[in-house]
Motif scaffolding. Sequence first.
Motif, PDB file in Angstrom:
ATOM      1  N   GLU A 147      -5.671  -9.682   0.128  1.00  0.00           N
ATOM      2  CA  GLU A 147      -6.166  -9.187  -1.163  1.00  0.00           C
ATOM      3  C   GLU A 147      -6.794 -10.296  -2.004  1.00  0.00           C
ATOM      4  OE1 GLU A 147      -6.304  -6.009  -2.043  1.00  0.00           O
ATOM      5  OE2 GLU A 147      -5.550  -5.619  -0.019  1.00  0.00           O
ATOM      6  N   LEU A 148      -6.997 -11.475  -1.402  1.00  0.00           N
ATOM      7  CA  LEU A 148      -7.552 -12.601  -2.145  1.00  0.00           C
ATOM      8  C   LEU A 148      -8.883 -13.042  -1.557  1.00  0.00           C
ATOM      9  CD1 LEU A 148      -4.329 -14.778  -2.608  1.00  0.00           C
ATOM     10  CD2 LEU A 148      -5.325 -13.175  -4.242  1.00  0.00           C
ATOM     11  N   VAL A 149      -9.667 -13.726  -2.384  1.00  0.00           N
ATOM     12  CA  VAL A 149     -10.944 -14.287  -1.959  1.00  0.00           C
ATOM     13  C   VAL A 149     -10.965 -15.761  -2.330  1.00  0.00           C
ATOM     14  CG1 VAL A 149     -13.454 -14.197  -2.178  1.00  0.00           C
ATOM     15  CG2 VAL A 149     -12.122 -12.089  -2.300  1.00  0.00           C
ATOM     16  N   ARG A 150     -11.328 -16.596  -1.355  1.00  0.00           N
ATOM     17  CA  ARG A 150     -11.507 -18.023  -1.639  1.00  0.00           C
ATOM     18  C   ARG A 150     -13.013 -18.291  -1.763  1.00  0.00           C
ATOM     19  NH1 ARG A 150      -7.251 -21.468  -1.029  1.00  0.00           N
ATOM     20  NH2 ARG A 150      -5.361 -20.608  -0.091  1.00  0.00           N
ATOM     21  N   TYR A 151     -13.420 -18.638  -2.962  1.00  0.00           N
ATOM     22  CA  TYR A 151     -14.844 -18.858  -3.255  1.00  0.00           C
ATOM     23  C   TYR A 151     -15.035 -20.338  -3.576  1.00  0.00           C
ATOM     24  CZ  TYR A 151     -19.434 -18.206  -5.488  1.00  0.00           C
ATOM     25  OH  TYR A 151     -20.765 -18.268  -5.831  1.00  0.00           O
ATOM     26  N   GLU A 155     -18.209 -27.964  -5.042  1.00  0.00           N
ATOM     27  CA  GLU A 155     -16.981 -28.721  -4.773  1.00  0.00           C
ATOM     28  C   GLU A 155     -15.760 -28.165  -5.504  1.00  0.00           C
ATOM     29  OE1 GLU A 155     -17.818 -32.753  -5.711  1.00  0.00           O
ATOM     30  OE2 GLU A 155     -19.438 -32.946  -4.242  1.00  0.00           O
ATOM     31  N   LYS A 156     -15.839 -26.905  -5.953  1.00  0.00           N
ATOM     32  CA  LYS A 156     -14.695 -26.251  -6.599  1.00  0.00           C
ATOM     33  C   LYS A 156     -14.355 -24.983  -5.828  1.00  0.00           C
ATOM     34  CE  LYS A 156     -14.236 -26.037 -11.032  1.00  0.00           C
ATOM     35  NZ  LYS A 156     -14.451 -25.763 -12.469  1.00  0.00           N
ATOM     36  N   THR A 157     -13.056 -24.739  -5.650  1.00  0.00           N
ATOM     37  CA  THR A 157     -12.598 -23.552  -4.937  1.00  0.00           C
ATOM     38  C   THR A 157     -11.806 -22.662  -5.887  1.00  0.00           C
ATOM     39  OG1 THR A 157     -12.510 -24.711  -2.816  1.00  0.00           O
ATOM     40  CG2 THR A 157     -11.217 -22.695  -3.010  1.00  0.00           C
ATOM     41  N   PHE A 158     -12.165 -21.381  -5.892  1.00  0.00           N
ATOM     42  CA  PHE A 158     -11.479 -20.390  -6.725  1.00  0.00           C
ATOM     43  C   PHE A 158     -10.786 -19.396  -5.800  1.00  0.00           C
ATOM     44  CE2 PHE A 158     -15.117 -21.980  -8.967  1.00  0.00           C
ATOM     45  CZ  PHE A 158     -14.703 -22.145 -10.283  1.00  0.00           C
ATOM     46  N   THR A 159      -9.482 -19.199  -6.008  1.00  0.00           N
ATOM     47  CA  THR A 159      -8.735 -18.193  -5.265  1.00  0.00           C
ATOM     48  C   THR A 159      -8.441 -17.047  -6.207  1.00  0.00           C
ATOM     49  OG1 THR A 159      -7.726 -19.920  -3.890  1.00  0.00           O
ATOM     50  CG2 THR A 159      -6.702 -17.738  -3.871  1.00  0.00           C
ATOM     51  N   VAL A 160      -9.181 -15.941  -6.034  1.00  0.00           N
ATOM     52  CA  VAL A 160      -9.110 -14.845  -7.006  1.00  0.00           C
ATOM     53  C   VAL A 160      -8.714 -13.551  -6.307  1.00  0.00           C
ATOM     54  CG1 VAL A 160     -10.868 -15.929  -8.448  1.00  0.00           C
ATOM     55  CG2 VAL A 160     -11.562 -14.275  -6.724  1.00  0.00           C
ATOM     56  N   ARG A 161      -8.238 -12.631  -7.091  1.00  0.00           N
ATOM     57  CA  ARG A 161      -7.837 -11.322  -6.592  1.00  0.00           C
ATOM     58  C   ARG A 161      -9.070 -10.435  -6.423  1.00  0.00           C
ATOM     59  NH1 ARG A 161      -6.774  -6.897  -9.565  1.00  0.00           N
ATOM     60  NH2 ARG A 161      -6.658  -8.144 -11.474  1.00  0.00           N
ATOM     61  N   LYS A 162      -9.095  -9.695  -5.327  1.00  0.00           N
ATOM     62  CA  LYS A 162     -10.220  -8.806  -5.076  1.00  0.00           C
ATOM     63  C   LYS A 162     -10.299  -7.713  -6.146  1.00  0.00           C
ATOM     64  CE  LYS A 162     -10.366  -9.253  -0.024  1.00  0.00           C
ATOM     65  NZ  LYS A 162     -10.254  -8.536   1.263  1.00  0.00           N
ATOM     66  N   GLY A 163     -11.517  -7.460  -6.588  1.00  0.00           N
ATOM     67  CA  GLY A 163     -11.748  -6.374  -7.531  1.00  0.00           C
ATOM     68  C   GLY A 163     -11.208  -6.617  -8.926  1.00  0.00           C
ATOM     69  N   LEU A 164     -11.067  -7.887  -9.347  1.00  0.00           N
ATOM     70  CA  LEU A 164     -10.539  -8.144 -10.680  1.00  0.00           C
ATOM     71  C   LEU A 164     -11.532  -7.680 -11.745  1.00  0.00           C
ATOM     72  CD1 LEU A 164     -10.763 -11.958 -11.543  1.00  0.00           C
ATOM     73  CD2 LEU A 164     -12.258 -10.795  -9.964  1.00  0.00           C
TER      74      LEU A 164
END
Length: 340
Positions: A147-151, A155-164
Amino acid sequence: MSSNKKGGDERFLRVQKDPRFWEMPERERKIKIDKRFQSMFHDKRFTEKYTVNKRGRPINQTSTEDLKRFYNVSSSEDEDDDEEGVKSKKKKEVKEELVKVEIEVKVEKEVKVEKEVKVEKEVKESKDVKAEGPPPERGVRVIEEDELVRYTAAEKTFTVRKGLPVYLLTASICQGVEEQIPHLTAAYVHPDTFLARSLEQHAWKFDRVTGEALVVVHIGTDDVASGLSPAAIVGQMEALIDRIQHGHAEPLYVAVCSILPRLVDNQRTMGTVRDTNRRFHELCRRKKDTIHLPTGKLFLHHRQIIQNYFTGDGVHLNVEGKKVLFNYLKTFLWHFCKHS
């Protein structure tokens, strides 16, 4: 010569004169008669002796030979053969018809199966396209984990919840965005707004946001036109970001869009736009939960502004220009949090 014999000869002559008669094989030229008339081959009443032929030459011949020449007695076997021949022909025709029908049914089934396979393939491909979405821009990496996306970008990584939830805070540059990106949680469009005004009058709206969310900010064009320096514009943008994220226990991501170049920009304002966007990029690199979206490059070609994307006043985007901008935002939202 009797009248019966004379009539018979006339019939023989008529048959002989018919060209179709001579085209037939000799065996098939004879007329078949059944056993009721076989007595004419040996009964004297049907027999007449010839002493000379038609040229006056002496011969020893009887009319029976002529009868045998033109008539043939059909046996019961022949009749049975004829019946069997007709039956076998009919059977053959029926069999051929059945084979033809079977072939047609088979072809129809194959065509139907091919169509079903083609439809299933098209549906699968459409689902795959929808699942994958448009490709990310260069330098961006996207990894899905349940249910997560690593974007990853810059040089920055965001780990966010799908469909936020996604919010948009913008000036008139994004007028009509709700029609192009219909699933936005909210779109706050304020024409002729400045960063300072948005900080004072609009930032409080995000105090009501609970949980993880994303705010896209597209403001700054009017600040450039007002004569503010790049440093002042970036300082006000940082203050707006801090105000939006203030007091939230969970991450409230902010995506800062570049200031768009305009046809009315002169050399000074064009320099301000380039310097400000460069500083926006550096600001977002060092601030937590903040990302820069280089939307300005969409409207440049070899460092020249694409005129076809603007209305006649050179200030506002036309339909084509808004389509380019909104498609970029939709692509980013899809890869960042699978927002469709």
